[in-house]
Enzyme design. Sequence first.
Site, PDB file in Angstrom:
ATOM      1  CG  ASP A 192      -2.227   0.760   0.951  1.00 53.27           C
ATOM      2  OD1 ASP A 192      -2.233   1.619   0.054  1.00 53.27           O
ATOM      3  OD2 ASP A 192      -3.221   0.494   1.649  1.00 53.27           O
ATOM      4  CB  CYS A 193       0.410   4.598  -1.293  1.00 54.09           C
ATOM      5  SG  CYS A 193      -0.144   4.009  -2.906  1.00 54.09           S
TER       6      CYS A 193
END
Length: 732
Positions: free
Chosen positions: A272-273
Amino acid sequence: MLTTRASFPDCTNGPLAQNAICDTSLDPISRATAVVDLFTIDELINNTVSTSPGVPRLGLPPYQWWSEGLHGVADSPGVNFSASGEFSYATSFPQPIIMGAAFDDELIKSVGAIVGMEGRSFNNYGRAGLDFWTPNINPFKDPRWGRGQETPGEDPYHLAQYVYNLVQGLQGGLDPKPYYQVISTCKHFAAYDLEDWDGNYRYGFDAIVTTQDLSEYYLPSFQSCYRDAKVGAAMCSYNAVNGIPSCANTYLLQSILRDFWGFAEDRWVTSDCDAVDNIYDPHNYTKTPEEAVADALKAGTDIDCGTFYSEYLPGAYNQSLITETELRQALIRQYASLVRLGYFDPTDIQPYRQYNWNNVDTPQAQQLAYQAAAEGIVLLKNDGTLPLSSDIKNIALIGPWGNATGEMQGNYYGVAPYLISPLMGAVATGYNVTYVFGTNITSNDTSGFAAAIAAAQGADVVIYAGGIDETVESEGNDRNYITWPGNQLDLVGELAAVGKPLVVVQFGGGQVDDTSLKANSTVNALLWAGYPGQSGGSALFDIISGKVAPAGRLPVTQYPADYVYEIPMTDMDLRPNATSPGRTYKWYTGTPIYDFGYGLHYTTFSYKWAKAPSSTYNIQTLVQSGNLYSYLDLAPFDTFTVNVTNTGNVTSDFASLLFVNGTYGPSPYPNKSLITYARLHDIASGDTASVALGVTLGSIARADTYGNMWLYPGTYQVTLDTLGNSVGANTF
């Protein structure tokens, strides 16, 4: 005149023309290995991030791995809508929470196929990537979670079927060959369902989960996606699981994902970012950033959504924390995936490369967006006021959702071709409508009440459209309360006092406590409409007017308001104990306001077995027969055929939900568990339709404390629907 097509690596005249990456007779791993072998160490490291620069000297262009398509092609780094004309919009379906309420797997597969087709069309003209970071299949176990709207609901079996069908639609089949339509990415692996609650933030939260709950609740949807639907990509989550950040967690990313579920080497894992960054801060799992990136890469995180890999992998390599082989492995997985997408192959041999603007927002897509909304809307209360009598002409439409447009999309949305608000839907249906805003979602300002009351007094019927929206629940924003926010219920009370028929429509992904509305006899009907997408207003008023009969079912439990004081969001346990009333319909020991699977109709149904099922099953025989299947949990237990008769006067769909309960396996015992479902369509008054409900061994198995799934001896009570109508007890 179509816009300019995108450019892809040139395998005819480009630098790679003689490289095996361009040899379509070879397998994806061999092709990918051939091109990655040409990368220098710096080029390997540079291309471990989501905004990949490519390798210009090899004719490899930049590539953006991050495109979004939760319920339609959506704004994201990889998606670029034009200002007008071609590729300026894409079909906007309802949010997954309302599509999940349809309990219609074929609908979900069809939605996925449209989103995938439109995504590929955008890619062909340089306006999207080929990799879409969807769906979100974390179970919606806590009503406060701000991202629950992105999920199909709270039940693990339901989620598993939803994702199995959606991924097939998106990718173009079950592990399609020779080409994927697009790549889907199931997220967020694993045990992620907290944003920012009471000082706990997703970036550093450590989810303490028992192996039993992990196996039985948090992982089934991911198993269905990664193992069974053969999804092309995975995303590890922000949170840690039992002390280890997910993106550095070899138990999750290697032992379970690749070793146990067989996630192949032509598939990749993205963080995920900034989740790789979070391994270092705020998880504080490593002493240095270099150790963080090394742990993530070695665990199996192939792509960093962010820049942490490109910043700190050079140092990790120089410190011998990672090897060249590990870097190449990550890139081979990425490029093998691109091979499966036809990224290197001639346009004329690829059917998906032929898609263009004519494949976006087709009449079929428009109808499907409407159908998804109409099938998902749930009727929670009705005293006969709905559908409205044909004598009704004048409507007072009150509330902050009454003329909502963009709000209809929820989050992760793109530019819709049109957005039909409730007001627009009411007018199109032929009603004379007086619309008054009344009050805001969270406001305590009563200055709009007088105009709302005046409108109600002059109308034949009053419809209040309110609930919650993205200002209350969103990514990064959990709720503290599950009551109706602001002074909305005060306004509803004053509208009820006018004495006109009153219909309340509740919008939003998470449920709010409807106790007062349920108990108030002057509130004649209550509908839940979620975030219904581009045609939500039409679907809503077709149901209100009776053109369409509602048959949606709640995909979550609606809890009383005090539930938020009984269990913290950080408590990951499902089962009730001395400090917890339990979670979801399976384990909650209190009385829900509306139960999972609840939903009324405009007609009545009766049902009975088409053929009496066996009363006794032998576990040894079931297991021996199941050994013929690739996975024992997918082996059939039995198929229960039920005849459903419409005993009322209105043609209607019927969602058949089959539950099981009993005192078998480890205690405590679930209240009941969904084991199969199917949606029947358009059963006319007096007609009977048969539905074959297949049940697998996995759906009736339970986990022991070690997470092992077992078939336990005991008495199994099988029940259809949520109203306590038993259709048989079976013992084995």
